[in-house]
Design an enzyme around this catalytic site. Structure first.
Site, PDB file in Angstrom:
ATOM      1  CG  HIS A 197      -2.230  -0.908   0.621  1.00 15.70           C
ATOM      2  ND1 HIS A 197      -2.051  -2.358   1.360  1.00 15.70           N
ATOM      3  CD2 HIS A 197      -3.257  -0.864  -0.007  1.00 15.70           C
ATOM      4  CE1 HIS A 197      -3.353  -2.847   0.693  1.00 15.70           C
ATOM      5  NE2 HIS A 197      -4.036  -2.022  -0.184  1.00 15.70           N
ATOM      6  NE  ARG A 304      -6.443   0.804  -2.517  1.00 16.93           N
ATOM      7  CZ  ARG A 304      -5.779   0.705  -3.434  1.00 16.93           C
ATOM      8  NH1 ARG A 304      -5.890   1.763  -4.143  1.00 16.93           N
ATOM      9  NH2 ARG A 304      -5.303  -0.323  -4.383  1.00 16.93           N
ATOM     10  NE  ARG A 340     -11.023  -1.364  -0.723  1.00 17.22           N
ATOM     11  CZ  ARG A 340      -9.900  -1.424  -0.866  1.00 17.22           C
ATOM     12  NH1 ARG A 340      -9.383  -2.566  -1.807  1.00 17.22           N
ATOM     13  NH2 ARG A 340      -8.752  -0.849  -0.442  1.00 17.22           N
ATOM     14  CD  GLU A 437      -9.826  -7.798  -2.233  1.00 23.45           C
ATOM     15  OE1 GLU A 437      -8.939  -7.053  -2.691  1.00 23.45           O
ATOM     16  OE2 GLU A 437     -10.645  -7.312  -1.238  1.00 23.45           O
ATOM     17  CG  ASN A 460      -3.099  -4.503  -6.084  1.00 25.87           C
ATOM     18  OD1 ASN A 460      -2.821  -4.522  -7.296  1.00 25.87           O
ATOM     19  ND2 ASN A 460      -3.675  -3.283  -5.550  1.00 25.87           N
ATOM     20  CG  ASP A 461      -5.429  -8.363  -1.385  1.00 28.82           C
ATOM     21  OD1 ASP A 461      -4.280  -8.459  -0.861  1.00 28.82           O
ATOM     22  OD2 ASP A 461      -5.999  -7.341  -1.123  1.00 28.82           O
ATOM     23  NE  ARG A 471      -1.060  -5.844  -1.836  1.00 30.06           N
ATOM     24  CZ  ARG A 471      -2.253  -5.226  -1.880  1.00 30.06           C
ATOM     25  NH1 ARG A 471      -3.301  -6.066  -1.632  1.00 30.06           N
ATOM     26  NH2 ARG A 471      -2.376  -3.921  -1.942  1.00 30.06           N
TER      27      ARG A 471
HETATM   28  C1  PEP Z   1      -6.270  -5.082  -4.745  1.00 31.71           C
HETATM   29  O1  PEP Z   1      -6.295  -5.974  -3.942  1.00 31.71           O
HETATM   30  O2  PEP Z   1      -6.348  -5.233  -6.128  1.00 31.71           O
HETATM   31  C2  PEP Z   1      -6.911  -3.999  -4.382  1.00 31.71           C
HETATM   32  C3  PEP Z   1      -7.447  -3.004  -5.409  1.00 31.71           C
HETATM   33  O3  PEP Z   1      -7.160  -3.720  -3.325  1.00 31.71           O
HETATM   34  P1  PEP Z   1      -6.018  -3.307  -2.116  1.00 31.71           P
HETATM   35  O4  PEP Z   1      -4.728  -3.030  -3.015  1.00 31.71           O
HETATM   36  O5  PEP Z   1      -6.520  -2.055  -1.428  1.00 31.71           O
HETATM   37  O6  PEP Z   1      -5.938  -4.320  -1.185  1.00 31.71           O
HETATM   38 MG    MG Z   2      -7.297  -5.979  -1.927  1.00 32.20          MG
END
Ligand code: PEP
Ligand code: MG
Length: 582
Positions: A197, A304, A340, A437, A460-461, A471
């Site tokens: 993040h 977010r 979200r 995710e 991402n997740d 990650r």
């Molecule tokens: C993700 O997981 O791709 C996502 C957009 O959420 P975050 O990066 O906030 O976990």
């Molecule tokens: Mg995520």
């Protein structure tokens, strides 16, 4: 040729986290162990006096803080600082440090850290909850003492890191969120990954950044000149004048290309043969709406909401949330804002959330919200009240089962009814979606789609859980590979499920804003791509210069391969054929 301070140029490869190139003096952000030297000292008594003076400065600091909190929030809230003051009176701890300095003749920072860690370890292993919590008091207080010993106060020094390159072991998302964007030239960290993040925030803040740089802190001294190349993931310490000259050329090339893509920024989101898609913005608060507007985003695909919590480093009230959410909705001027719901946990830690062995697989996002109806309720109320000012959609993060989705939806509907009954809002149900995710959600996509208006794929997740690769862990960053064919088949299955049930499919993970990946995602069947606003111009340009047939052909070529490296080469060639620069 050498830089002015005559230390040799050193190049360190890390992970490209946010594009752009910047150069400036290094500002080393103290973060505990990593940069505490261990040195022999000659005057033991002077060292112990330094310790005593740091203790009394810390006492004054905490007493001041205590008074401020007592008058702002009340005596109950201030009581925590009484416990902190008690740590500073702990005779055993203070004696142990003095003894250690006398016995080892090592610097007090080192001895203090050793002793404090021993105490923290002891308390952390205690059965009793109350005593275990003492560990975090000790950690907090010892951090303050250490700052006085080192003559550094991080919270103030970050503010003074103007026109400098911040160098740190790691930056937490809340530290990144509070970096002064008008002055921090760039940042580089030893830890972290591309989709951590802090990296995501750096992109949103438009600060060049490189993360996961092995050996970074050992290579840099305060005052060194540091060049951060956020495109190539390179950190150059004390660049020679030849290197600086070389970079000047590169910066000009980047700017020229940027001007080219910006010329098409307000043209429609459709391919050369008329296939429509929508580019949306990922935001973390009202200020990010400026970028969303500047780059002509079709609304917000990912808000977010936890960023407000991280910025405040506290739990905001319903009213505080409403004020911020309403501001975002107003600024969107009728375009949809996709909220979200709270996604705290993982690398986004807040105050009294306890440390966990596996935070990314732990008490996070919808799990936390379903367990804490008080928090979930106040957020949903704030969102629904803000919805009155425009168009809103809501999605739930980290959904892993139908049962979980149903619980979240029921709670949402009950909150909506409550507000309607109170006469605060009229009964209009926003579109509801879920982040896809977690691998189980991808496998259940057909079932989930029947109960939702849209999917938003959090790549991402999804990549981290599918491949079991943290990650944010620099040591295994190479394994975090979205080009693994397992990821691509999973994405295809999710989009197919959305299509079968006639619902919209968006992608809001970082792949959506990557011009290498966006063409594949649209070819695979995504309708909307949501990204950090600064990524919009290139993605829009690449897609507008493609035909749907080319994108479908790209999918076929990628799916015929089994190796990530080859897949990445195909994606890179395609991007270069449309946008001739890296
Ligand atoms: C993700 O997981 O791709 C996502 C957009 O959420 P975050 O990066 O906030 O976990
Ligand atoms: Mg995520």
């Amino acid at each position: 040729m050498q830089a002015e301070n005559s230390r040799p140029e050193v190049r360190l490869q890390g992970i490209a986290a946010a594009p752009g190139v910047s150069r400036g003096p290094a500002y080393l952000l103290f973060q505990g162990k990593a940069i505490i030297a261990c040195e022999k000292i000659s005057d033991v008594e002077a060292e112990i006096r330094r310790f005593e003076s740091a203790l009394s400065s810390t006492r004054l600091e905490i007493a001041k803080l205590r008074n401020e909190v007592a008058s702002r929030l009340g005596e109950n809230e201030a009581a925590i600082f009484d416990a902190h003051l008690l740590v500073l009176e702990d005779v055993a701890l203070i004696d142990d440090v003095s003894k250690e300095v006398r016995q080892t003749e090592l610097n007090v920072e080192h001895c203090f850290q050793e002793v404090a860690q021993r105490y923290i370890d002891i308390f952390e292993r205690m059965e009793d909850d109350f005593l275990r919590e003492r560990a975090s008091d000790i950690r907090d207080v010892t951090g303050r003492v250490m700052n006085h010993l080192l003559g550094a106060r991080p919270e103030h020094k970050v503010q003074s890191a103007l026109q400098q390159v911040v160098v740190a072991k790691d930056l937490t998302p809340s530290e990144t969120a509070t970096l002064p964007t008008d002055g921090v030239l760039a940042f580089a960290t030893e830890e972290g990954g591309q989709t951590g993040h802090s990296a995501i925030m750096a992109r949103a803040l438009n600060i060049p950044a490189v993360v996961g740089v092995k050996g970074l802190l050992a290579a840099i001294e305060e005052g060194d000149t540091v060049l951060v190349d956020g495109q190539a993931g390179l950190v150059i310490v004390n660049p020679t004048s030849a290197t600086i000259e070389n970079y000047r050329g590169k910066e000009i090339a980047i700017r020229t290309q940027r001007d080219r893509v910006m010329q098409e920024i307000n043209l429609p989101d459709c391919t050369r043969d008329g296939h429509a898609f929508a580019i949306q913005a990922n935001i973390g608060g009202p200020e990010d709406m400026l970028g969303a507007q500047e780059y002509h985003a079709h609304g917000v695909g990912l808000y977010r909401t936890e960023n407000l919590f991280l910025r405040l480093d506290d739990w905001p009230s319903e009213e505080e949330q409403y004020t911020e959410y309403a501001e975002v909705v107003r600024r969107a001027q009728g375009k949809t804002v996709t909220f979200r719901t709270l996604d705290l946990g993982g690398d986004k830690r807040l105050g009294d959330l306890t440390d966990e062995a596996n935070p990314f697989m732990g008490y996070r996002a919808i799990r936390l919200c379903l367990d804490r109806p008080d928090i979930f309720r106040s957020q949903l109320r704030a969102i629904l009240r803000a919805a009155v000012h425009g168009s809103v959609a809501v999605m739930f993060p980290m959904i892993s089962s139908l049962d979980e989705l149903r619980q979240a939806k029921q709670f949402f509907q009950a909150t909506l009814k409550e507000l309607v009954d109170e006469g605060v809002i009229h009964s209009t149900m926003p579109r509801l979606g879920a982040m896809i995710e977690i691998p189980s959600a991808a496998l259940l996509a057909n079932h989930l789609a029947r109960e939702l208006d849209f999917f938003s794929v959090g790549t991402n997740d999804l990549v981290q859980y599918l491949l079991a690769v943290d990650r944010g862990n620099q040591r295994i960053a190479k394994l975090y590979d979205p080009a693994n064919p397992a990821v691509i088949s999973t994405l295809e299955a999710i989009f197919r499920a959305a299509q079968n049930q006639g619902i919209a499919a968006a992608v809001c993970g970082e792949l959506a804003g990557d011009p290498h990946w966006a063409p594949l995602l649209i070819g695979l069947g995504a309708h909307e791509l949501s990204m950090t606003p600064t990524a919009i111009p290139e993605v829009r340009y690449v897609l507008r210069h493609s035909t749907l047939a080319e994108l479908k052909d790209l999918v076929v070529r990628v799916q015929s391969q089994t190796e990530g490296v080859i897949i990445k080469k195909i994606l890179s060639d395609f991007k270069l054929s449309k946008l001739n620069y890296h």
